[in-house]
Design an enzyme around this catalytic site. Structure first.
Site, PDB file in Angstrom:
ATOM      1  CG  ASP A   1      -1.619   1.338   1.421  1.00  3.95           C
ATOM      2  OD1 ASP A   1      -2.066   1.916   0.415  1.00  3.95           O
ATOM      3  OD2 ASP A   1      -1.703   1.805   2.578  1.00  3.95           O
ATOM      4  CB  VAL A   2       2.249   3.349  -2.673  1.00  2.00           C
ATOM      5  CG1 VAL A   2       3.130   4.601  -2.763  1.00  2.00           C
ATOM      6  CG2 VAL A   2       3.023   2.112  -3.125  1.00  2.00           C
ATOM      7  N   GLY A   3       1.178   4.908   0.356  1.00  5.67           N
ATOM      8  CA  GLY A   3       0.498   6.093   0.836  1.00  5.67           C
ATOM      9  C   GLY A   3       1.322   7.336   0.588  1.00  5.67           C
TER      10      GLY A   3
ATOM     11  N   GLY B   1     -10.329   6.370  -4.293  1.00  4.25           N
ATOM     12  CA  GLY B   1      -8.971   5.935  -4.026  1.00  4.25           C
ATOM     13  C   GLY B   1      -8.862   4.435  -3.816  1.00  4.25           C
ATOM     14  CB  ALA B   2      -6.191   2.066  -4.768  1.00  2.00           C
ATOM     15  CG  ASP B   3      -6.509   4.990   0.204  1.00  2.00           C
ATOM     16  OD1 ASP B   3      -7.233   5.289  -0.780  1.00  2.00           O
ATOM     17  OD2 ASP B   3      -6.070   5.842   0.991  1.00  2.00           O
TER      18      ASP B   3
ATOM     19  CG  ASP C   1      -7.130   4.688   5.950  1.00  2.35           C
ATOM     20  OD1 ASP C   1      -6.185   5.041   6.683  1.00  2.35           O
ATOM     21  OD2 ASP C   1      -7.007   3.810   5.085  1.00  2.35           O
TER      22      ASP C   1
ATOM     23  CB  THR D   1      -1.044  11.869   4.361  1.00  2.00           C
ATOM     24  OG1 THR D   1       0.126  11.055   4.503  1.00  2.00           O
ATOM     25  CG2 THR D   1      -0.626  13.275   3.998  1.00  2.00           C
TER      26      THR D   1
ATOM     27  CB  THR E   1       3.023  26.285  24.120  1.00  2.00           C
ATOM     28  OG1 THR E   1       3.037  27.592  24.697  1.00  2.00           O
ATOM     29  CG2 THR E   1       2.728  26.395  22.632  1.00  2.00           C
TER      30      THR E   1
END
Length: 260
Positions: free
Chosen positions: A6-8, A108-110, A130, A133, A185
């Site tokens: 799986d190329v993310g 998307g394929a994912d 999911d 990114t 912070t």
């Protein structure tokens, strides 16, 4: 054995299944569209060595990618390494889904892999989340129908944008907040991004639920950021680390070449 990739946008997940569908290992590599086919082949061979398996035992591969510039090199590397081209998740593949979108190729394929895996585990209607990114939310209804979904900035993207655009805010990592109300912070930023994202997901889930009155919705989440966020949601959400990989296994079994 089946090699599933799986190329993310940020990371590439590499999974190896045995003949029964058991995941032997799941590893991650940085996604780099500048890599050549040789570099990708070396990366994959190193993973096999690291986990104690041989690439010569692999008799099939499936590729899922949301980074088109890397597809050619990835396919070339897999063909060279395994002796044949991988199955690629995309148009023409039998998914078992009824995709209710005007332009189905934009799905998307994912997202396809997540939906296929969710249907193997849950009865629709189902909400898939999911968290990589980008945070993608999908809705699957009866009749195995993918209705559509929502697309949001991912948690890390939001954190990075906040640090970049506000001069006095530091870069921080995504971690569990110490408390709802921060005292520094960094604590305020962590609390804001974690509880803020959890509250956003709860609100979206509640609104989707209103679209299906009287029906029980299953909600499943996956992706690198999901373990931190899901525990702070008020809705019941099942976290499944291997959801996408299991979807790739199922897709391969449905489309594998017939044995002679």
């Amino acid at each position: 054995m089946l090699l599933a990739i799986d190329v993310g946008n940020s990371t590439t997940s590499v999974g190896l299944f045995d003949g029964e569908g058991t995941l032997c290992f799941l590893a991650s590599l940085d996604t780099d569209s500048r890599k050549t086919a040789d570099q990708i082949s070396v990366d994959l061979m190193n993973l096999f060595t690291l986990y104690g398996y041989s690439h010569t035992a692999v008799n099939g591969a499936i590729l899922c990618s949301v980074v088109p510039p890397l597809n050619f090199m990835m396919e070339k590397a897999l063909t060279r390494l395994l002796g044949g081209p991988p199955m690629v998740v995309g148009p023409g593949l039998r998914t078992g889904l009824n995709i209710r979108l005007p332009i189905q190729a934009q799905m998307g394929a994912d997202i396809v892999a997540d939906a296929v895996a969710a249907l193997e585990r849950f009865q629709p209607p189902i909400i898939t989340i999911d968290m990589g990114t980008a945070t993608t939310i999908g809705v699957i209804t009866r009749g195995r129908t993918y209705e559509g979904g929502l697309l949001l900035p991912g948690v890390q993207v939001s954190l990075e944008a906040l640090s970049r655009r506000a001069a006095q805010l530091p870069d921080i990592s995504l971690q569990h907040p110490k408390a709802l109300i921060g005292k520094s912070t960094e604590d305020c930023m962590r609390s804001g991004i974690v509880y803020g994202t959890a509250g956003m997901l709860d609100g979206i889930i509640d609104r989707i639920r209103e679209e299906f009155p009287g029906q029980e919705l299953s909600v499943v989440a996956t992706g690198g950021n999901a373990p931190v966020i899901v525990r702070y949601c008020r809705n019941s959400i099942v976290y499944d680390k291997y959801l996408l990989m299991n979807g790739l296994w199922t897709l391969y079994q449905r489309n594998r070449p017939a044995r002679v």
